[in-house]
Design a protein around this motif. Structure first.
Motif, mmCIF file in Angstrom:
data_model
loop_
_atom_site.group_PDB
_atom_site.id
_atom_site.type_symbol
_atom_site.label_atom_id
_atom_site.label_comp_id
_atom_site.label_asym_id
_atom_site.label_seq_id
_atom_site.Cartn_x
_atom_site.Cartn_y
_atom_site.Cartn_z
ATOM 1 N N TYR A 56 0.718 -1.174 0.075
ATOM 2 C CA TYR A 56 -0.052 0.086 0.092
ATOM 3 C C TYR A 56 0.796 1.351 -0.132
ATOM 4 C CZ TYR A 56 0.944 -1.097 4.812
ATOM 5 O OH TYR A 56 1.298 -1.571 6.130
ATOM 6 N N ARG A 57 2.188 1.031 -0.222
ATOM 7 C CA ARG A 57 2.939 2.252 -0.342
ATOM 8 C C ARG A 57 2.687 3.060 -1.628
ATOM 9 N NH1 ARG A 57 7.095 2.388 -3.748
ATOM 10 N NH2 ARG A 57 8.039 0.659 -4.291
ATOM 11 N N GLY A 58 3.192 4.301 -1.626
ATOM 12 C CA GLY A 58 3.518 4.900 -2.815
ATOM 13 C C GLY A 58 4.787 5.243 -3.144
ATOM 14 N N ARG A 59 5.352 6.834 -3.324
ATOM 15 C CA ARG A 59 6.409 6.767 -3.477
ATOM 16 C C ARG A 59 7.348 6.761 -2.113
ATOM 17 N NH1 ARG A 59 3.193 10.984 -4.556
ATOM 18 N NH2 ARG A 59 2.757 11.572 -6.794
ATOM 19 N N ILE A 60 8.615 6.357 -2.674
ATOM 20 C CA ILE A 60 9.617 6.387 -1.616
ATOM 21 C C ILE A 60 10.679 7.308 -1.669
ATOM 22 C CG2 ILE A 60 11.473 5.214 -0.360
ATOM 23 C CD1 ILE A 60 10.189 2.507 -0.717
ATOM 24 N N PHE A 61 10.841 8.387 -0.889
ATOM 25 C CA PHE A 61 11.706 9.640 -0.658
ATOM 26 C C PHE A 61 13.058 9.096 0.038
ATOM 27 C CE2 PHE A 61 7.363 11.452 -1.742
ATOM 28 C CZ PHE A 61 7.646 12.231 -2.760
ATOM 29 N N ILE A 62 14.038 9.250 -0.463
ATOM 30 C CA ILE A 62 15.370 9.008 0.395
ATOM 31 C C ILE A 62 15.838 10.365 0.773
ATOM 32 C CG2 ILE A 62 17.774 8.025 0.091
ATOM 33 C CD1 ILE A 62 15.227 6.009 -0.413
ATOM 34 N N PRO A 73 17.466 20.003 2.602
ATOM 35 C CA PRO A 73 17.005 21.034 1.648
ATOM 36 C C PRO A 73 16.475 20.293 0.507
ATOM 37 C CG PRO A 73 19.052 21.877 2.668
ATOM 38 C CD PRO A 73 18.898 20.444 3.125
ATOM 39 N N ALA A 74 17.260 19.307 -0.063
ATOM 40 C CA ALA A 74 16.805 18.582 -1.091
ATOM 41 C C ALA A 74 15.695 17.735 -0.726
ATOM 42 C CB ALA A 74 18.015 17.748 -1.577
ATOM 43 N N LEU A 75 15.461 17.199 0.161
ATOM 44 C CA LEU A 75 14.343 16.518 0.445
ATOM 45 C C LEU A 75 13.027 17.535 0.511
ATOM 46 C CD1 LEU A 75 13.058 13.847 1.495
ATOM 47 C CD2 LEU A 75 13.676 14.442 3.951
ATOM 48 N N ILE A 76 13.261 18.459 1.289
ATOM 49 C CA ILE A 76 12.069 19.470 1.402
ATOM 50 C C ILE A 76 11.606 19.985 -0.019
ATOM 51 C CG2 ILE A 76 11.318 21.797 2.152
ATOM 52 C CD1 ILE A 76 13.308 21.217 4.670
ATOM 53 N N ASN A 77 12.503 20.109 -0.984
ATOM 54 C CA ASN A 77 12.270 20.635 -2.220
ATOM 55 C C ASN A 77 11.412 19.570 -2.992
ATOM 56 O OD1 ASN A 77 13.456 23.078 -2.007
ATOM 57 N ND2 ASN A 77 15.597 22.511 -2.784
ATOM 58 N N LYS A 78 11.792 18.422 -2.604
ATOM 59 C CA LYS A 78 11.169 17.252 -3.445
ATOM 60 C C LYS A 78 9.819 16.880 -2.809
ATOM 61 C CE LYS A 78 14.924 14.058 -4.545
ATOM 62 N NZ LYS A 78 15.603 12.696 -4.150
ATOM 63 N N LEU A 79 9.573 17.211 -1.634
ATOM 64 C CA LEU A 79 8.418 16.678 -0.803
ATOM 65 C C LEU A 79 7.182 17.932 -1.007
ATOM 66 C CD1 LEU A 79 9.521 15.307 2.557
ATOM 67 C CD2 LEU A 79 8.625 14.065 0.267
ATOM 68 N N ARG A 80 7.916 19.192 -1.185
ATOM 69 C CA ARG A 80 6.868 20.571 -1.289
ATOM 70 C C ARG A 80 6.194 20.334 -2.627
ATOM 71 N NH1 ARG A 80 5.995 24.075 1.957
ATOM 72 N NH2 ARG A 80 5.554 25.593 0.397
ATOM 73 N N LYS A 81 6.507 19.469 -3.729
ATOM 74 C CA LYS A 81 5.839 19.064 -4.881
ATOM 75 C C LYS A 81 4.398 18.649 -4.593
ATOM 76 C CE LYS A 81 9.962 18.792 -7.719
ATOM 77 N NZ LYS A 81 10.898 18.050 -8.356
ATOM 78 N N TYR A 82 4.483 18.120 -3.682
ATOM 79 C CA TYR A 82 3.126 17.449 -3.329
ATOM 80 C C TYR A 82 2.291 17.831 -1.928
ATOM 81 C CZ TYR A 82 5.751 14.145 -6.388
ATOM 82 O OH TYR A 82 6.630 13.734 -7.132
ATOM 83 N N LEU A 99 6.069 21.419 5.188
ATOM 84 C CA LEU A 99 5.513 20.718 4.083
ATOM 85 C C LEU A 99 4.094 21.132 3.820
ATOM 86 C CD1 LEU A 99 7.207 17.086 4.626
ATOM 87 C CD2 LEU A 99 8.296 19.257 3.280
ATOM 88 N N ARG A 100 3.413 20.609 2.713
ATOM 89 C CA ARG A 100 2.133 21.150 2.464
ATOM 90 C C ARG A 100 1.297 19.980 3.155
ATOM 91 N NH1 ARG A 100 2.274 21.340 -3.612
ATOM 92 N NH2 ARG A 100 0.190 22.144 -3.427
ATOM 93 N N GLY A 101 0.393 20.047 3.925
ATOM 94 C CA GLY A 101 -0.311 18.940 4.523
ATOM 95 C C GLY A 101 -1.587 19.739 5.241
ATOM 96 N N LYS A 102 -2.761 19.096 5.076
ATOM 97 C CA LYS A 102 -3.990 19.433 5.904
ATOM 98 C C LYS A 102 -3.937 19.191 7.369
ATOM 99 C CE LYS A 102 -7.076 18.475 1.694
ATOM 100 N NZ LYS A 102 -8.118 17.885 1.232
ATOM 101 N N ARG A 103 -3.048 18.084 7.857
ATOM 102 C CA ARG A 103 -3.195 17.614 9.126
ATOM 103 C C ARG A 103 -1.800 16.888 9.422
ATOM 104 N NH1 ARG A 103 -7.062 13.591 12.797
ATOM 105 N NH2 ARG A 103 -5.796 14.129 14.998
ATOM 106 N N ARG A 104 -1.145 17.328 10.669
ATOM 107 C CA ARG A 104 -0.061 16.871 11.033
ATOM 108 C C ARG A 104 0.312 16.089 12.383
ATOM 109 N NH1 ARG A 104 0.011 21.721 8.389
ATOM 110 N NH2 ARG A 104 1.322 21.921 6.697
ATOM 111 N N LEU A 105 0.896 15.009 12.352
ATOM 112 C CA LEU A 105 1.008 14.386 13.732
ATOM 113 C C LEU A 105 2.543 14.216 13.813
ATOM 114 C CD1 LEU A 105 -1.897 11.696 13.739
ATOM 115 C CD2 LEU A 105 -1.910 13.838 14.747
ATOM 116 N N THR A 106 3.063 14.562 15.194
ATOM 117 C CA THR A 106 4.653 14.722 15.260
ATOM 118 C C THR A 106 4.646 14.427 16.705
ATOM 119 O OG1 THR A 106 4.520 17.043 16.117
ATOM 120 C CG2 THR A 106 4.539 16.590 13.847
ATOM 121 N N LYS A 107 5.840 14.297 17.152
ATOM 122 C CA LYS A 107 6.222 14.116 18.440
ATOM 123 C C LYS A 107 5.804 14.822 19.505
ATOM 124 C CE LYS A 107 10.691 13.377 17.493
ATOM 125 N NZ LYS A 107 12.079 13.296 17.685
ATOM 126 N N TRP A 108 5.677 16.033 19.257
ATOM 127 C CA TRP A 108 4.886 17.290 19.804
ATOM 128 C C TRP A 108 3.984 16.848 20.805
ATOM 129 C CZ3 TRP A 108 5.968 22.500 16.814
ATOM 130 C CH2 TRP A 108 7.272 22.765 16.799
#
Length: 302
Positions: A56-62, A73-82, A99-108
């Protein structure tokens, strides 16, 4: 969030193999909650193969730590396309907010279920997962991997087989002396017909030292890929090794295992819900674990 509202999820995983395997209960929980969602995964190169056959995975970003600022920086540039309906960040304190997201769940905002690393990671998605049982760790291997394992192990006499992983990185106190693995195998000749020596590139010398005194047939599989060695370990009847990524592979594969601990607490990082006996060396040093204690643990699991 309702199932119909979540079609895309970004899952920011951990880096080391053992840690990555301990994230798979969270990944499985998200899939059960949102079975139609595509889940993109952020991983390090060394552990990304673990997710490669997740259905059920989609893309894998390294995240390439060799790049500028450890690849951030390179990772953020890739992820911000989505854009994502849900971002689950198990690794960082702030990446999800860039990043561009409607909801975020983090360690905070995590509310851990307990002290084990998996229970802490699951605490990040507790508002979604609720009180349902925490899933087991997952392994996704193909029939081709299993066929490869069977071909490599065809040189051995019939099972039962004992898998040993003598090598482990980091501080010297993490490593049980290689010669003791050979001693252990010989003590267990009444219960096993052959030994599988598991490891990775650059660990040949340690595996050779372990193999030197073993009186059973031995096969060295240190030249395999991650998923090939996972398939091989799944064919073993018992795994013995230090606290390492391969111990978590054994746990995810359903192979009974004895794990030798030193600097880390077994109650926090033992293979999740696996058939495991954890042994902590005196003075937090695996070199202080007697062979007889490991032998007794193996026999107890058989």
């Amino acid at each position: 969030m309702q199932e119909a509202q979540v079609e895309t999820i970004l899952f920011i995983s951990l880096s080391c193999l053992g840690d990555a395997i301990m994230t798979t209960p969270v990944l499985e929980s998200l899939h059960r909650l949102y079975p139609a969602a595509r889940i993109d995964i952020v991983s390090d190169r060394r552990s990304s193969a673990w997710y490669s056959h997740c259905p059920y995975r989609g893309r894998i970003f390294i995240k390439d730590k060799k790049l500028l600022l450890r690849g951030a920086p390179a990772l953020i540039n890739k992820l911000r396309k989505y854009s994502y309906d849900l971002i689950v960040d198990l690794r960082t304190d702030g990446l999800a907010w860039l990043l561009r997201g409607k909801r975020r769940l983090t360690k905070w905002t995590a509310r851990p279920y307990g002290d084990h690393a998996v229970e802490k990671l699951m605490g990040i998605v507790r508002t979604l997962h609720g009180d349902a049982p925490i899933p087991p760790a997952r392994m996704w291997i193909t029939q081709a991997d299993l066929d490869y394992a069977d071909k490599r192990l065809a040189v051995l006499p019939p099972r039962p087989w004992l898998a040993l992983a003598p090598a482990v990185g980091g501080r010297p106190e993490r490593r049980w002396p290689a010669a003791r693995y050979g001693d252990l195998a010989n003590r267990l000749r009444d219960r096993f017909n052959a030994v599988i020596l598991a490891g990775g590139p650059g660990e040949g010398a340690i595996l050779s030292e372990a193999a030197a005194g073993i009186e059973l047939p031995v096969v060295d599989v240190s030249d395999t890929s991650l998923l090939q060695i996972a398939a091989i370990i799944s064919r073993a009847d018992m795994f013995v090794g230090s606290d390492s990524g391969l111990a978590h592979v054994a746990g995810a594969a359903g192979t009974a295992n004895v794990v030798l601990f030193s600097v880390d607490r077994p109650e926090r990082v033992s293979p999740w819900r696996a058939k495991t006996v954890a042994i902590l060396g005196a003075d937090n040093d695996a070199r202080n674990i007697p062979v007889a204690q490991v032998e007794a643990a193996v026999r107890r699991l058989l």
